[in-house]
Design a protein around this motif. Sequence first.
Motif, PDB file in Angstrom:
ATOM      1  N   TYR A   2      -4.532  -4.839  -7.439  1.00 49.04           N
ATOM      2  CA  TYR A   2      -5.082  -4.249  -6.227  1.00 49.04           C
ATOM      3  C   TYR A   2      -6.010  -5.228  -5.516  1.00 49.04           C
ATOM      4  O   TYR A   2      -5.947  -5.370  -4.284  1.00 49.04           O
ATOM      5  N   ASN A  47       2.303   1.782  -3.384  1.00 44.85           N
ATOM      6  CA  ASN A  47       1.307   2.290  -4.328  1.00 44.85           C
ATOM      7  C   ASN A  47       1.122   3.793  -4.198  1.00 44.85           C
ATOM      8  O   ASN A  47       0.904   4.501  -5.189  1.00 44.85           O
ATOM      9  N   GLU A  95       0.828  -1.208   0.000  1.00 38.88           N
ATOM     10  CA  GLU A  95       0.000   0.000   0.000  1.00 38.88           C
ATOM     11  C   GLU A  95       0.862   1.257   0.000  1.00 38.88           C
ATOM     12  O   GLU A  95       0.590   2.215  -0.724  1.00 38.88           O
ATOM     13  N   ASN A 135      -5.300   3.512  -3.044  1.00 41.52           N
ATOM     14  CA  ASN A 135      -5.629   2.143  -2.639  1.00 41.52           C
ATOM     15  C   ASN A 135      -7.122   2.026  -2.369  1.00 41.52           C
ATOM     16  O   ASN A 135      -7.571   1.828  -1.239  1.00 41.52           O
ATOM     17  N   ARG A 161      -5.588  -6.370  -1.727  1.00 38.16           N
ATOM     18  CA  ARG A 161      -6.641  -5.952  -0.791  1.00 38.16           C
ATOM     19  C   ARG A 161      -7.123  -7.106   0.075  1.00 38.16           C
ATOM     20  O   ARG A 161      -7.567  -6.892   1.210  1.00 38.16           O
TER      21      ARG A 161
END
Length: 345
Positions: free
Chosen positions: A176, A164, A161, A241, A180
């Motif tokens: 993603y 990103n 994260e 994110n 996640r």
Amino acid sequence: MTRLNSFTVADFHLPFGNSKHPQAARANVEATAWVVRHELVTDATEQFTGIGCGHLAGRVSGEVGYDRVLLLAEWMAWSFVLDDQHDHLIRTGDVAAWEPVAEAITTYVETGRVGSSSPRRNPLVNGFVDLCDRILGGMSETTAARYRAHVAMMLRSLDQEAGNREAPGRPSVEDYIVMRRHSSQLLPMMDMVEAGLGIDLPRRIHGLAAFQELIASAIDIISWGNDVFSLPKEYACGDHNNLVSLISFHERCSLSDAVRAVESRIQIRIEEYLAGKKHLFEVLDADGTTTPELRETVSRCVRSYEDWIIGTDLWQRYECTRYSDERFAAGLESAYTRPDLISVA
């Protein structure tokens, strides 16, 4: 980034029932007391209580004793502080300070020891040690091994994260979604609930492709719904994110259209979950070694996932002030965030 205009989160039409532990409110108060006692939160405790960790724990724990609900609420409280403190380091450009804390947590969950050079007095580390000992003490060897692996993957996802947010580009939607599933921090908590319910499935069952896909679909439904709830904050602070933001970026559509696209994806994922559940039991029934007792245990585990799906949705809508708080919606840090927390040796 400008502030996103308010919008109403649509009903996701989740076809599951839910009940809440009668002492969930008590667990919520005691989970806040736990973070204060461990100096994870020292100010704005009322705001922290409004997150409703005890209410969420009470919705997803099934029929377990209060001690298990409280332990899960305390873990959830710790994980919210973890998430907010990690976000603070990203905002201040000091992510490197996170490394010794993450290493200490990883080392402890793997070995049961904190190295002499680790920040043992750090509240995040100290709180984790307290939780980890009690969590592992109530787990079978199989579930404990899964929990340890899931904690490590959760911590790695936080690094992803951060990467990103620092990178000039944005991750693909597909990348993603995979990340996640771990940054949601759901898997270790699901392990805790399974242990609390006395569910101890063999590794071969957890390892079935049909079983893993069912877990993935449940986590996707929960995580994508949370991305809709948390969009105002993440959009306001430039955090990419978020599934809505990524779809808006990659498909070159408005945020409103992207919200509707995510809501549509959630409905499709629900149908995939239901089809996956049917397929899982077809696989089990076709296996001549599946006993009635094992099938019933799998059914209880699947029911637990459904408690997670509906329970998190109800908590976000009705029992959690986090996503409606003005500071959160404006992309600001939580008032209870301790800027000095990571630096505590």
